[in-house]
Design a protein around this motif. Structure first.
Motif, PDB file in Angstrom:
ATOM      1  N   GLN A 131      40.989  43.519  31.318  1.00 54.22           N
ATOM      2  CA  GLN A 131      39.602  43.183  31.005  1.00 54.22           C
ATOM      3  C   GLN A 131      39.210  41.905  31.722  1.00 54.22           C
ATOM      4  N   VAL A 132      38.071  41.960  32.419  1.00 51.17           N
ATOM      5  CA  VAL A 132      37.567  40.850  33.213  1.00 51.17           C
ATOM      6  C   VAL A 132      36.099  40.639  32.852  1.00 51.17           C
ATOM      7  N   SER A 133      35.645  39.399  32.854  1.00 53.10           N
ATOM      8  CA  SER A 133      34.238  39.080  32.602  1.00 53.10           C
ATOM      9  C   SER A 133      33.574  38.679  33.920  1.00 53.10           C
ATOM     10  N   LEU A 134      32.508  39.414  34.287  1.00 56.12           N
ATOM     11  CA  LEU A 134      31.796  39.188  35.544  1.00 56.12           C
ATOM     12  C   LEU A 134      30.448  38.550  35.285  1.00 56.12           C
ATOM     13  N   ALA A 179      25.342  38.844  38.587  1.00 59.12           N
ATOM     14  CA  ALA A 179      25.166  39.030  40.032  1.00 59.12           C
ATOM     15  C   ALA A 179      26.341  39.790  40.633  1.00 59.12           C
ATOM     16  N   ASP A 180      27.585  39.411  40.251  1.00 55.27           N
ATOM     17  CA  ASP A 180      28.763  40.112  40.770  1.00 55.27           C
ATOM     18  C   ASP A 180      28.852  41.531  40.219  1.00 55.27           C
ATOM     19  N   ALA A 181      28.461  41.704  38.950  1.00 56.36           N
ATOM     20  CA  ALA A 181      28.531  43.029  38.340  1.00 56.36           C
ATOM     21  C   ALA A 181      27.650  44.029  39.078  1.00 56.36           C
ATOM     22  N   PHE A 192      35.286  50.982  34.023  1.00 59.02           N
ATOM     23  CA  PHE A 192      34.106  50.732  33.197  1.00 59.02           C
ATOM     24  C   PHE A 192      33.479  49.400  33.586  1.00 59.02           C
ATOM     25  N   VAL A 193      32.161  49.416  33.764  1.00 55.73           N
ATOM     26  CA  VAL A 193      31.372  48.203  33.958  1.00 55.73           C
ATOM     27  C   VAL A 193      30.267  48.255  32.911  1.00 55.73           C
ATOM     28  N   SER A 194      30.281  47.303  31.984  1.00 56.08           N
ATOM     29  CA  SER A 194      29.344  47.353  30.862  1.00 56.08           C
ATOM     30  C   SER A 194      27.899  47.250  31.339  1.00 56.08           C
ATOM     31  N   PRO A 195      27.022  48.073  30.768  1.00 54.24           N
ATOM     32  CA  PRO A 195      25.603  47.991  31.118  1.00 54.24           C
ATOM     33  C   PRO A 195      24.866  46.883  30.379  1.00 54.24           C
ATOM     34  N   LEU A 237      31.331  42.763  30.862  1.00 54.20           N
ATOM     35  CA  LEU A 237      32.718  43.202  30.702  1.00 54.20           C
ATOM     36  C   LEU A 237      33.051  44.273  31.720  1.00 54.20           C
ATOM     37  N   LEU A 238      34.190  44.080  32.423  1.00 56.41           N
ATOM     38  CA  LEU A 238      34.722  45.080  33.361  1.00 56.41           C
ATOM     39  C   LEU A 238      36.113  45.455  32.901  1.00 56.41           C
TER      40      LEU A 238
END
Length: 381
Positions: A232-235, A238-240, A264-267, A277-278
């Motif tokens: 789990q990574v927090s973006l 802008a990067d997301a 998964f890339v959170s909307p 959240l990624l």
């Protein structure tokens, strides 16, 4: 024609046939004869079954298509796959009289992990036994009424009433069995219920204590199937916007490095951090990663319009001065000659030989190289 004359005529023909047979045998010594069934007829092929591939520890992956324009490098944390971590909780209140597993032990789906002694368990089992007895009696009465009706001794309304009673008793039995089944069932004695593992995996938590009195829904065990883990990574928002599911993620920590995929890339933004959240998924069959471990995740951003093909450097082998990649086939693998370009970390660009749709051997591909010198069939004995 006499028999002696016939033998005289056939004898030269027999000699000629024998001569031709010997000449043909000599002529065939230089021909390429087909190999024995089960051997690889192609010198570039390695014949392997799916089980042999697993036993040899050979892992497969699709090549990456598209060059790398850059990477977003961020800290992350290893987590268990949400589908692979399950809590075993008490389905009824009572006293723990048995705990069968300790931390780190493996379990299979359906294995009993704990036994709870409870008056509620005794009531549920007694209700099942009573319902079964009523169902048996209902069936017995129904058979008797059917016989009496056939003999014109009993009226039809008695038969209908018996059939209705038998049906209702059967429904009551199924309901009692389902109520008992919802608690786990089993346990041996009348007042005991077994708590079973919902999945196969490893015990990673055991907050329960033997002899403890627990309430309904109290956590007893936590079971994890860690063949797959997530990072789990927090973006930043802008990067997301530049990241999509399916992109390659390079995860590293303490001398270890492995590729995963964004799943998964959170909307939505997190309410507290205002970050995105990624989640990336990793194959953890070898137990390389531990839940809760901090790691560094580099998200590889593809170059726009670039269709170059890259593979892990472990997939590239040299066979008789030819650079090859082992591509999965129906019967095993084939050594496909390739031309390599530049390297980017542990990735090698393939300029020709692959189109990106093949499944290639990555981990332990060197074992396939060794098998080519043995005739192409692996001996796992």
């Amino acid at each position: 024609m006499t028999s002696r004359m016939l033998l005289s005529a056939l004898f030269p023909l027999a000699l000629t046939a024998c001569g031709k047979s010997e000449n043909n045998a000599d002529d065939m010594t230089g021909m390429d004869m087909p190999k024995v069934a089960g051997k690889a007829a192609d010198k570039d092929a390695v014949v392997l079954s799916a089980q042999q591939i697993t036993d040899a520890g050979i892992e497969l992956a699709l090549p990456n298509v598209g060059g790398i324009a850059g990477a977003i490098e961020l800290p992350g944390v290893v987590q268990g796959d949400p589908q692979g971590v399950q809590v075993v909780s008490a389905t009824i209140g009572g006293r723990l009289v048995s705990l069968t597993r300790n931390l780190g032990q493996t379990v299979r789906q359906g294995d009993p992990l704990a036994i709870i002694e409870s008056r509620e368990a005794a009531s549920l089992k007694a209700e099942v036994e009573a319902a079964r007895a009523r169902a048996d009696l209902g069936q017995s009465n129904l058979r008797r009424e059917q016989r009496l009706f056939a003999e014109r001794v009993s009226p039809e309304q008695d038969l209908v009433a018996a059939r209705t009673a038998a049906t209702e008793a059967g429904i009551a039995l199924r309901l009692a069995e389902q109520q008992l089944g919802a608690t786990g069932g089993g346990g041996g004695a009348m007042n005991r219920i077994a708590m079973r593992s919902p999945i196969s995996g490893q015990i990673i938590a055991r907050p329960a204590l033997l002899g403890q009195t627990v309430d309904t829904n109290a956590e007893l065990y936590r079971v994890a199937n860690l063949r797959r883990v997530t990072v789990q990574v927090s973006l930043s928002p802008a990067d997301a916007g530049r990241v999509r599911p399916g992109m390659r993620v390079e995860v590293s920590a303490a001398g270890r490095r492995q590729d995963g995929r964004v799943t998964f890339v959170s909307p939505v933004l997190d309410d507290n951090t205002r970050l995105v959240l990624l989640i990336a998924t990793l194959n953890n069959t070898g137990g390389l990663w531990r839940v809760g471990e901090p790691v560094t995740a580099a998200i590889m951003l593809p170059a726009t319009g670039d269709r170059s093909v890259t593979v892990p450097s472990t997939a590239v082998q040299s066979v008789e001065k030819t650079t090859v990649v082992f591509v999965r086939t129906r019967s095993g693998f084939r050594a496909v000659p390739v031309t390599t370009g530049r390297r980017n970390g542990d990735q090698v660009t393939i300029t020709s030989g692959l189109n990106g749709a093949e499944r290639v051997a990555t981990t332990n591909s060197f074992t396939l190289k060794a098998e080519l010198g043995k005739g192409g069939e692996m001996d796992m004995g």
